[in-house]
Design an enzyme around this catalytic site. Structure first.
Site, PDB file in Angstrom:
ATOM      1  N   GLU A 143       0.775  -1.238  -0.014  1.00 37.97           N
ATOM      2  CA  GLU A 143      -0.086   0.047   0.066  1.00 37.97           C
ATOM      3  C   GLU A 143       0.912   1.164   0.072  1.00 37.97           C
ATOM      4  OE1 GLU A 143      -3.634   2.021   2.743  1.00 37.97           O
ATOM      5  OE2 GLU A 143      -2.139   0.701   3.722  1.00 37.97           O
ATOM      6  N   GLU A 240     -11.869   2.700   6.106  1.00 45.91           N
ATOM      7  CA  GLU A 240     -10.936   3.008   6.752  1.00 45.91           C
ATOM      8  C   GLU A 240     -11.109   4.579   7.136  1.00 45.91           C
ATOM      9  OE1 GLU A 240      -6.394   1.736   7.699  1.00 45.91           O
ATOM     10  OE2 GLU A 240      -6.607   3.008   5.764  1.00 45.91           O
TER      11      GLU A 240
END
EC number: 5.3.1.35
Length: 262
Positions: A143, A240
């Site tokens: 990521e 998130e």
């Protein structure tokens, strides 16, 4: 149709962590993700999943020494043994939790350090992780993180993530696209969806710039969800974000997709 996972590190924080599984299920989620499971025995977490009818879809390798500024150790040339021990431990948790994906955290490159050495260390450790997890059918995520959240992280752009995935060159390496970071660093999210088509293994969402619910700010998420459907993205989308208030009060945007219990 999008599949949403509640991020238990950021949602339902008004209750203790182990109670967030029930809170997520009661709100209509059928899957969860969170940053780190290692504070709790894997069998206990597995039982929380079972008793609430939830699927674990993602967690991260250990972050290292957060107080010292670390955010992952898999890119740190002097922490290879620690990185591989963390990867091995993550595999044990993934198997116990029947989790299909694990994010291997890279790390922060201190100013003045040789970035190439950090990148090569990351590539080597990710190959190690991919090869360890592959026999179990588990995917490895990488990521990109924006400097707004994590200054000097090894890579910030989705296109850097794509380059790294190509260099790692393992079939179970995928890119975890957090649209919060992607919008800040790259923009042009529709193009990212198409440029990374087939390489995206997990997605996370939040508003920009405030990182709240995805029903405010500069990203048109209904359009993004439709675009993901158009490219037949079938993975999970992790929620998130930092709720504006009580998590349940801010889930109106997700009602069409949640399975609320009555």
């Amino acid at each position: 149709m999008p599949k949403f996972a509640a991020n238990l590190s950021m949602l339902f924080t008004d209750v203790p962590f182990l109670d967030r599984f029930k809170a997520a299920a009661d709100a209509g989620f059928t899957s969860v993700e969170y940053l780190f499971p290692y504070e709790y025995p894997a069998p206990l977490l597995a039982e929380k999943l079972r008793e609430n009818g939830l699927k674990q879809v993602l967690f991260n390798t250990a972050p290292g020494n957060i107080a010292a500024g670390e955010w992952g150790v898999s890119a740190l040339p002097d922490r290879i043994e620690d990185a591989r021990r963390d990867i091995d431990n993550a595999l044990e948790y993934a198997l116990a939790l029947n989790c299909p994906s694990v994010l291997v955290m890279g790390g922060v490159v201190p100013p003045g350090e040789d970035r190439d050495a950090y990148q090569q260390t990351f590539i080597d450790n990710l190959r190690y992780a991919a090869d360890k997890f592959a026999p179990h059918g588990i995917n490895i995520m990488i990521e990109a993180l924006s400097a707004k959240v994590k200054p000097n992280y090894l890579f910030a752009s989705q296109y850097q993530a794509l380059e790294l995935a190509n260099l790692i060159d393992r079939p179970n390496i995928y890119i975890q696209v957090d649209f919060f970071h992607a919008q800040i660093v790259d923009g042009n999210l529709t193009q990212i969806i198409h440029d990374l088509d087939g390489r995206i293994g997990h997605i996370q969402i939040a508003s920009v710039p405030a990182r709240h619910e995805p029903d405010e700010g500069e990203i048109n998420y209904p359009f993004i969800f439709a675009e993901l459907d158009r490219v037949n993205y079938s993975g999970w989308i992790g929620c998130e974000y930092n709720p504006r208030g009580k998590t349940e009060d801010g889930l109106g945007w997700a009602e069409p997709w949640l399975e609320k219990k009555h």
